[in-house]
Design an enzyme around this catalytic site. Structure first.
Site, PDB file in Angstrom:
ATOM      1  N   PHE A  20       0.809  -1.221   0.000  1.00  0.00           N
ATOM      2  CA  PHE A  20       0.000   0.000   0.000  1.00  0.00           C
ATOM      3  C   PHE A  20       0.843   1.273   0.000  1.00  0.00           C
ATOM      4  O   PHE A  20       0.420   2.284   0.558  1.00  0.00           O
ATOM      5  CB  PHE A  20      -0.916   0.005   1.216  1.00  0.00           C
ATOM      6  CG  PHE A  20      -1.840  -1.190   1.265  1.00  0.00           C
ATOM      7  CD1 PHE A  20      -2.959  -1.249   0.450  1.00  0.00           C
ATOM      8  CD2 PHE A  20      -1.579  -2.258   2.118  1.00  0.00           C
ATOM      9  CE1 PHE A  20      -3.808  -2.343   0.489  1.00  0.00           C
ATOM     10  CE2 PHE A  20      -2.425  -3.365   2.166  1.00  0.00           C
ATOM     11  CZ  PHE A  20      -3.546  -3.408   1.346  1.00  0.00           C
ATOM     12  N   GLY A  47       4.089  -1.896  10.804  1.00  0.00           N
ATOM     13  CA  GLY A  47       3.209  -2.193   9.664  1.00  0.00           C
ATOM     14  C   GLY A  47       3.995  -2.709   8.475  1.00  0.00           C
ATOM     15  O   GLY A  47       4.209  -2.017   7.492  1.00  0.00           O
ATOM     16  N   SER A  53       7.101  -1.316   1.692  1.00  0.00           N
ATOM     17  CA  SER A  53       7.883  -0.184   2.206  1.00  0.00           C
ATOM     18  C   SER A  53       9.166  -0.652   2.893  1.00  0.00           C
ATOM     19  O   SER A  53      10.163   0.084   2.916  1.00  0.00           O
ATOM     20  CB  SER A  53       7.045   0.670   3.161  1.00  0.00           C
ATOM     21  OG  SER A  53       6.388  -0.142   4.116  1.00  0.00           O
ATOM     22  N   SER A 125       2.344  -4.284  18.023  1.00  0.00           N
ATOM     23  CA  SER A 125       3.197  -3.109  18.198  1.00  0.00           C
ATOM     24  C   SER A 125       3.324  -2.642  19.658  1.00  0.00           C
ATOM     25  O   SER A 125       4.449  -2.437  20.138  1.00  0.00           O
ATOM     26  CB  SER A 125       2.683  -1.987  17.289  1.00  0.00           C
ATOM     27  OG  SER A 125       3.218  -0.760  17.619  1.00  0.00           O
ATOM     28  N   HIS A 145      -5.184   1.587  11.654  1.00  0.00           N
ATOM     29  CA  HIS A 145      -5.719   2.936  11.448  1.00  0.00           C
ATOM     30  C   HIS A 145      -6.822   3.337  12.418  1.00  0.00           C
ATOM     31  O   HIS A 145      -7.442   4.387  12.240  1.00  0.00           O
ATOM     32  CB  HIS A 145      -6.224   3.082  10.004  1.00  0.00           C
ATOM     33  CG  HIS A 145      -5.109   3.299   9.032  1.00  0.00           C
ATOM     34  ND1 HIS A 145      -5.324   3.446   7.673  1.00  0.00           N
ATOM     35  CD2 HIS A 145      -3.776   3.399   9.217  1.00  0.00           C
ATOM     36  CE1 HIS A 145      -4.158   3.629   7.072  1.00  0.00           C
ATOM     37  NE2 HIS A 145      -3.210   3.593   7.988  1.00  0.00           N
ATOM     38  N   HIS A 170       2.346   7.639   7.785  1.00  0.00           N
ATOM     39  CA  HIS A 170       1.657   7.449   6.503  1.00  0.00           C
ATOM     40  C   HIS A 170       0.154   7.613   6.685  1.00  0.00           C
ATOM     41  O   HIS A 170      -0.374   7.480   7.775  1.00  0.00           O
ATOM     42  CB  HIS A 170       1.964   6.057   5.932  1.00  0.00           C
ATOM     43  CG  HIS A 170       1.588   5.941   4.484  1.00  0.00           C
ATOM     44  ND1 HIS A 170       1.004   4.816   3.944  1.00  0.00           N
ATOM     45  CD2 HIS A 170       1.703   6.832   3.462  1.00  0.00           C
ATOM     46  CE1 HIS A 170       0.803   5.023   2.650  1.00  0.00           C
ATOM     47  NE2 HIS A 170       1.200   6.227   2.335  1.00  0.00           N
TER      48      HIS A 170
HETATM   49  N1  SAH Z   1       3.843  -0.683   5.064  1.00  0.00           N
HETATM   50  C1  SAH Z   1       3.025  -1.598   4.286  1.00  0.00           C
HETATM   51  C2  SAH Z   1       1.549  -1.500   4.581  1.00  0.00           C
HETATM   52  C3  SAH Z   1       1.158  -1.772   6.009  1.00  0.00           C
HETATM   53  S1  SAH Z   1      -0.553  -2.206   6.162  1.00  0.00           S
HETATM   54  C4  SAH Z   1       3.285  -1.407   2.796  1.00  0.00           C
HETATM   55  O1  SAH Z   1       4.214  -0.677   2.403  1.00  0.00           O
HETATM   56  O2  SAH Z   1       2.583  -1.992   1.992  1.00  0.00           O
HETATM   57  C5  SAH Z   1      -0.754  -2.224   7.911  1.00  0.00           C
HETATM   58  C6  SAH Z   1      -0.140  -3.403   8.629  1.00  0.00           C
HETATM   59  O3  SAH Z   1      -0.166  -3.103  10.005  1.00  0.00           O
HETATM   60  C7  SAH Z   1      -0.855  -4.749   8.456  1.00  0.00           C
HETATM   61  O4  SAH Z   1       0.019  -5.696   7.929  1.00  0.00           O
HETATM   62  C8  SAH Z   1      -1.306  -5.130   9.873  1.00  0.00           C
HETATM   63  O5  SAH Z   1      -1.166  -6.505  10.183  1.00  0.00           O
HETATM   64  C9  SAH Z   1      -0.367  -4.297  10.734  1.00  0.00           C
HETATM   65  N2  SAH Z   1      -0.896  -3.949  12.041  1.00  0.00           N
HETATM   66  C10 SAH Z   1      -2.057  -3.324  12.324  1.00  0.00           C
HETATM   67  N3  SAH Z   1      -2.191  -3.135  13.643  1.00  0.00           N
HETATM   68  C11 SAH Z   1      -1.061  -3.642  14.224  1.00  0.00           C
HETATM   69  C12 SAH Z   1      -0.585  -3.752  15.579  1.00  0.00           C
HETATM   70  N4  SAH Z   1      -1.296  -3.267  16.599  1.00  0.00           N
HETATM   71  N5  SAH Z   1       0.589  -4.355  15.792  1.00  0.00           N
HETATM   72  C13 SAH Z   1       1.324  -4.845  14.769  1.00  0.00           C
HETATM   73  N6  SAH Z   1       0.942  -4.756  13.470  1.00  0.00           N
HETATM   74  C14 SAH Z   1      -0.236  -4.158  13.194  1.00  0.00           C
HETATM   75 MG    MG Z   2      -0.262   3.117   4.773  1.00  0.00          MG
END
Ligand code: SAH
Ligand code: MG
Length: 217
Positions: A20, A47, A53, A125, A145, A170
């Site tokens: 993304f 993430g 990324s 996280s 999010h 982001h």
């Molecule tokens: N950086 C990525 C997109 C990240 S999408 C890119 O470049 O494509 C968001 C990610 O955050 C997902 O994989 C999801 O599993 C993770 N995520 C969401 N909440 C989280 C949390 N509390 N702890 C760890 N990972 C989390």
């Molecule tokens: Mg994003």
């Protein structure tokens, strides 16, 4: 000297990776990571998803001689679950019946030749942040999010950014008409600025780069 742009093969690996992160924002992230890497401290992403990324952070880390760390439970965010707009059926582990983006992440980094420059942490996280004690050159927040997740990411990781280091966020959408998955990232961006500990260094589409200039995150 401005930081070097990623080499064509890195850019190609990034563009073909599932995820993304748009190209313009990816280039801004890479530039921030290359600059922050000069502090000689690790770069950390919240993430990982499938590593799109992470390729850019890993490349910048390699150039700077530091390590990129990427944190994800690999079970997907709310909006990536089955039935939601950002769901990708191929990320579901059929045996477990839940998303598992870790295998794709590993293939992505292997293909890009960057495995040696990334440490992946599989976990939630806030749980990882709770025992973290190493100063960081850059924290890139691109996780959940909801306000709960974005706030926990900010509170858990921003205090670990070294003076002069960068906080990159982001999906910052100041106008509710532009947002896809809520304005929680915008709210933590505002909070970081209001804290007085950060000033804005750059803005590229929905990617914001803030520099740590003081205490009191
Ligand atoms: N950086 C990525 C997109 C990240 S999408 C890119 O470049 O494509 C968001 C990610 O955050 C997902 O994989 C999801 O599993 C993770 N995520 C969401 N909440 C989280 C949390 N509390 N702890 C760890 N990972 C989390
Ligand atoms: Mg994003």
């Amino acid at each position: 000297m401005p930081p070097a742009a990623p080499k064509p093969e890195i850019l190609a690996a990034f563009e073909s990776a599932k995820g993304f992160m748009p190209v313009r924002e990816g280039l801004a992230l890479h530039a921030a990571a290359a600059e922050a890497g000069r502090l000689g401290l690790p770069l950390l992403e919240v993430g990982t998803y499938c590593g799109r990324s992470a390729i850019l952070l890993a490349d910048a880390a390699r150039e700077a001689g530091v390590t990129a760390i990427t944190v994800d439970h690999h079970r997907g965010s709310e909006e990536q679950q089955p039935g939601w707009e950002y769901h990708d059926e191929s990320t579901v582990d059929p045996e477990v019946g839940r998303m598992d983006t870790l295998p794709t992440f590993r293939r992505t980094l292997h293909k890009a030749g960057l495995e040696d420059h990334v440490v992946a942490i599989v976990g939630r996280s806030p749980q990882v942040a709770a025992f973290w004690a190493t100063p960081l050159a850059l924290v890139f927040i691109d996780g959940g999010h909801t306000d709960e997740h974005a706030t926990a990411d900010y509170e858990g990781w921003a205090p670990h950014i070294a003076e002069g280091g960068l906080l990159v966020i982001h999906d910052v959408f100041p106008d509710p008409a532009d947002e896809f998955t809520g304005q929680a990232p915008y709210r933590i961006y505002l909070r970081a600025l209001a804290s007085g500990a950060f000033t804005e260094a750059s803005a590229t589409d929905s990617l914001r780069v803030l520099r740590r200039v003081g205490a009191g995150v």
